[in-house]
Scaffold this active site. Structure first.
Site, PDB file in Angstrom:
ATOM      1  N   SER A   1      -4.183   9.059   4.149  1.00 15.72           N
ATOM      2  CA  SER A   1      -3.115   8.752   3.205  1.00 15.72           C
ATOM      3  C   SER A   1      -1.996   9.771   3.334  1.00 15.72           C
ATOM      4  O   SER A   1      -0.828   9.441   3.223  1.00 15.72           O
ATOM      5  CB  SER A   1      -3.639   8.687   1.777  1.00 15.72           C
ATOM      6  OG  SER A   1      -4.449   9.770   1.487  1.00 15.72           O
TER       7      SER A   1
ATOM      8  N   ASN B   1      -0.097   8.629   6.446  1.00 12.50           N
ATOM      9  CA  ASN B   1       0.463   7.285   6.593  1.00 12.50           C
ATOM     10  C   ASN B   1       1.059   6.668   5.349  1.00 12.50           C
ATOM     11  O   ASN B   1       1.814   5.715   5.439  1.00 12.50           O
ATOM     12  CB  ASN B   1      -0.609   6.337   7.114  1.00 12.50           C
ATOM     13  CG  ASN B   1      -1.104   6.760   8.455  1.00 12.50           C
ATOM     14  OD1 ASN B   1      -0.322   7.206   9.281  1.00 12.50           O
ATOM     15  ND2 ASN B   1      -2.393   6.661   8.669  1.00 12.50           N
ATOM     16  N   TYR B   2       0.700   7.164   4.196  1.00  5.67           N
ATOM     17  CA  TYR B   2       1.114   6.447   2.999  1.00  5.67           C
ATOM     18  C   TYR B   2       1.970   7.237   2.032  1.00  5.67           C
ATOM     19  O   TYR B   2       2.470   6.693   1.074  1.00  5.67           O
ATOM     20  CB  TYR B   2      -0.116   5.911   2.261  1.00  5.67           C
ATOM     21  CG  TYR B   2      -0.785   4.815   3.023  1.00  5.67           C
ATOM     22  CD1 TYR B   2      -0.162   3.588   3.169  1.00  5.67           C
ATOM     23  CD2 TYR B   2      -2.026   4.999   3.618  1.00  5.67           C
ATOM     24  CE1 TYR B   2      -0.754   2.572   3.882  1.00  5.67           C
ATOM     25  CE2 TYR B   2      -2.623   3.992   4.337  1.00  5.67           C
ATOM     26  CZ  TYR B   2      -1.983   2.779   4.466  1.00  5.67           C
ATOM     27  OH  TYR B   2      -2.565   1.775   5.176  1.00  5.67           O
ATOM     28  N   LEU B   3       2.082   8.528   2.232  1.00  4.75           N
ATOM     29  CA  LEU B   3       2.805   9.314   1.239  1.00  4.75           C
ATOM     30  C   LEU B   3       4.185   9.690   1.746  1.00  4.75           C
ATOM     31  O   LEU B   3       4.312  10.378   2.744  1.00  4.75           O
ATOM     32  CB  LEU B   3       2.011  10.581   0.921  1.00  4.75           C
ATOM     33  CG  LEU B   3       0.593  10.309   0.429  1.00  4.75           C
ATOM     34  CD1 LEU B   3      -0.086  11.620   0.111  1.00  4.75           C
ATOM     35  CD2 LEU B   3       0.602   9.412  -0.781  1.00  4.75           C
TER      36      LEU B   3
ATOM     37  N   ARG C   1       0.840  -1.203   0.000  1.00  3.55           N
ATOM     38  CA  ARG C   1       0.000   0.000   0.000  1.00  3.55           C
ATOM     39  C   ARG C   1       0.866   1.241   0.000  1.00  3.55           C
ATOM     40  O   ARG C   1       0.637   2.176  -0.758  1.00  3.55           O
ATOM     41  CB  ARG C   1      -0.907   0.033   1.242  1.00  3.55           C
ATOM     42  CG  ARG C   1      -2.046  -0.939   1.202  1.00  3.55           C
ATOM     43  CD  ARG C   1      -2.692  -1.065   2.572  1.00  3.55           C
ATOM     44  NE  ARG C   1      -3.624   0.015   2.881  1.00  3.55           N
ATOM     45  CZ  ARG C   1      -4.861   0.069   2.441  1.00  3.55           C
ATOM     46  NH1 ARG C   1      -5.317  -0.868   1.638  1.00  3.55           N
ATOM     47  NH2 ARG C   1      -5.659   1.061   2.784  1.00  3.55           N
TER      48      ARG C   1
END
Ligand SMILES: *[C@@H]1O[C@H](CO)[C@@H](O)[C@H](O)[C@H]1NC(C)=O
Ligand SMILES: *[C@@H]1O[C@H](CO)[C@@H](O)[C@H](O)[C@H]1NC(C)=O
Ligand SMILES: *[C@@H]1O[C@H](CO)[C@@H](O)[C@H](O)[C@H]1NC(C)=O
Ligand SMILES: CC(=O)N[C@H]1CO[C@H](CO)[C@@H](O)[C@@H]1O
Length: 600
Positions: A571, A574-576, A442
């Site tokens: 996002s 946590n994800y970028l 992810r």
């Protein structure tokens, strides 16, 4: 591009901020307002110095013995303020009759009253759970009188809280300032700790006040009483040689310990799920940054070997062993759809949520042909936090054929991957690459998607509002990928209307100013004097400025509309990989300001 050395220097300047929130620190060096232009030089220098003093932990050696710190000193948590009983004129009625509640029962009743306008309080489960816990706080007399929640009238309480929140909105500037100052004082006192010679910001140093538990989705515990956390519930973690935080007068902490293998400062157990809660450092801290940094480094390692992994799972689709085939198809889903591996349920959560490994036959439909596409799979299930996942996606023929095979002779409630479970899959991932989990896919995909989107959407000479819009669009593409949906906020229509009003006003202002410019030009043509020439310049500038403002508002409106049902925060947080923003756009400062949300 300009030789290795230059490249390295460039990277060094680009990479000093390893985690998203470290970006926010850049706020400190945001140039002061124009009015202080004269001082700007001095301020600039000072600001520069401040950033230089930032702890560049990423340049230091990491400890290898698992200890997270050597010295830790803090002031402990800020506890929720004690309950203030309602004024006498606010009444509670039971079965049409006035009933004075004892303070403990009243307090819990106010939690319900505060939510009276919310849909929650109409839900059967919520009411039942609330009522059960409320009774525990009642005196025996109250218990014998109050026997049916449907006969309780919380209207006056609810009205009272509404009036209070209205009054807060109407507060004078001075009163607001006072509150702001008090909050600032608390922040200065409790919001920082000293960790290994550095002052670090603490994340959530306030302990949540008591209230009713909501939970996400249709949580079976909704409505239960989230109890007040007292000093006696609290464990303090700090170093032995530090000044220990003092509990409030007449109370004591549950325990003070000195465990430097953990990163929390304060912990307690909440009563709803029985889970342990922590006060930790702010994301800008070294501790959090290191974790983030490592996460993105793992994602980068995946980038290096993802081709190999993909080649392998494609090969495995043809395996003679059913379990290998299932594993390979599941991996394909995780890679292509950013699905979660298992059903990561919270303890006590009984909602029927699933992840990749626990997908059931009923959650997918196969369409050999759909519209113009072949081999389409339709997914429809409840994912984490009971968020619905719905997607139609064409898959490769081999995947499709495998899925048909997995479905053979099964009932709707049977497992799709009957030879697979989360632990098997995770173990397999671990073998493929050290530290690999479904989440790494992810993170990897989110960062790649962001980079591609930024590349596609932004161009260096766009205006700042246009860049913000592009950035948010890129962020949205990622949020959609990760299925971070939300219900359109309640206030959405209203805030859109307000924005539209502003746009209309700006538009009118623009027309008026353009007219003035025209007038000034005509006058200048006639008189040709200096004064009129200046006027033309002034008006021209004004038109330009208003045009920019208008464009900014319009961009905001577009942004908000597009953002209606997407939650960007998760996002973004946590994800970028924040470093991709910096790389994607030359002007670092601008991007950073955007990133920390200030420019939204
Ligand atoms: C609840 O109490 C308010 C006044 O406090 C009253 O106006 C209202 O009619 C009551 N509601 C019911 C359902 O009895
Ligand atoms: C990321 O996810 C998208 C959407 O599912 C998928 O189409 C794409 O192939 C993935 N990209 C990478 C680089 O993994
Ligand atoms: C997963 O499957 C393996 C092998 O069938 C089994 O040993 C293990 O207990 C299972 N784990 C879970 C969590 O069900
Ligand atoms: C010594 C001790 O009790 N350590 C605990 C510290 O907190 C962690 C959770 O973060 C526990 O797992 C440890 O047992």
């Amino acid at each position: 591009e300009n030789g290795k050395k230059a490249k390295k220097r460039k990277l060094d300047t680009l990479f000093p901020y390893p985690c998203s929130h470290s970006f926010c620190l850049v706020q400190d060096i945001k140039p002061k307002k124009k009015t202080k232009d004269k001082k700007a030089g001095a301020d600039g220098k000072k600001a520069k110095k401040e950033t230089e003093e930032k702890w560049k932990w990423w340049e230091e050696e990491r400890s290898t013995d698992g200890s997270k710190w050597k010295f830790l000193e803090h002031k402990g948590p800020v506890l929720a303020p004690p309950y203030e009983p309602l004024p006498g004129h606010v009444r509670f009625f039971y079965d049409g009759k006035l009933l004075r509640l004892s303070a403990p029962a009243e307090e819990v009743a106010t939690f319900f009253a505060k939510m009276l306008d919310h849909e929650y309080t109409t839900k059967e489960m919520f009411r039942k759970n609330f009522y059960k816990d409320w009774r525990k706080e009642m005196t025996s007399e109250e218990k014998s009188k109050i026997t049916d929640i449907n006969k309780c009238n919380f209207t006056e309480m609810s009205e009272y809280f509404k009036a209070q929140s209205e009054a807060r909105k109407q507060m004078s500037k001075d009163e607001k300032l006072k509150i702001k100052e008090e909050n600032e004082r608390i922040l200065q006192e409790y919001g920082f700790c000293v960790m290994d010679n550095h002052k670090e910001r603490i994340g959530n140093f306030r302990i949540e006040p008591p209230g009713l538990f909501r939970g996400r989705g249709d949580h079976p515990k909704m409505g239960m009483l989230k109890r007040r956390i007292r000093p006696e519930d609290i464990i303090i973690n700090c170093s032995k040689d530090s000044k220990h935080p003092k509990p409030p007068q007449g109370t004591r902490w549950k325990e003070v310990r000195h465990d430097n293998k953990v990163t929390w400062l304060v912990s307690w157990t909440e009563n709803i799920q029985g889970s342990i809660k922590y006060i930790m450092l702010n994301p800008s801290s070294r501790i959090k940054g290191e974790k983030d940094w490592q996460k993105y480094e793992t994602a980068r390692r995946l980038k290096k070997c993802v081709d190999r992994l993909r080649a392998q799972y494609r090969e495995d689709w043809k395996s003679k062993e059913m379990r290998v085939r299932q594993r390979a198809v599941a991996l394909y889903f995780i890679d292509k759809l950013a699905l979660r591996a298992g059903n990561e349920k919270e303890e006590g959560e009984t909602a029927d949520t699933v992840g990749c490994c626990s997908l059931r036959v009923e959650h997918i439909k196969l369409y050999p042909k759909m519209d113009d596409q072949e081999y389409v799979v339709e997914f429809d299930f409840l994912g984490k936090d009971s968020i619905r996942y719905y997607n139609k996606m064409p898959v490769e023929k081999r995947v499709f054929k495998n899925l048909q095979l997995f479905l053979e002779n099964k009932q709707p409630e049977d497992d799709l991957f009957d030879r697979l479970n989360t632990s098997i899959l995770n173990k397999h991932l671990q073998e493929l690459m050290d530290g690999l989990t479904a989440k790494v896919f992810r993170t990897y995909n989110a960062s790649i998607t962001l980079q591609q989107q930024l590349k596609e959407l932004t161009s260096p000479d766009e205006s700042i509002p246009a860049k913000i819009l592009s950035y948010n669009r890129a962020n949205r593409a990622v949020a959609i990928l990760c299925n971070h949906q939300r219900a359109a906020p309640k206030t959405f229509e209203k805030s859109m209307q307000n924005l539209q009003t502003k746009i209309d006003e700006k538009q009118k202002q623009l027309w008026a100013t353009r007219k003035q410019l025209k007038g000034a030009k005509t006058e200048h043509k006639a008189s040709h004097d200096d004064r009129s020439k200046k006027m033309v310049e002034v008006k021209r500038k004004a038109v330009q400025r208003i045009e920019e403002q208008l464009m900014k508002l319009q961009m905001q409106a577009t942004d908000r509309e597009e953002n209606k049902q997407i939650a960007l925060g998760t996002s973004k947080l946590n994800y970028l990989d924040p470093r991709s923003l910096v790389v994607a756009n030359g002007d670092r400062r601008q991007e950073m300001l955007v990133h920390c949300g200030k420019a939204e």
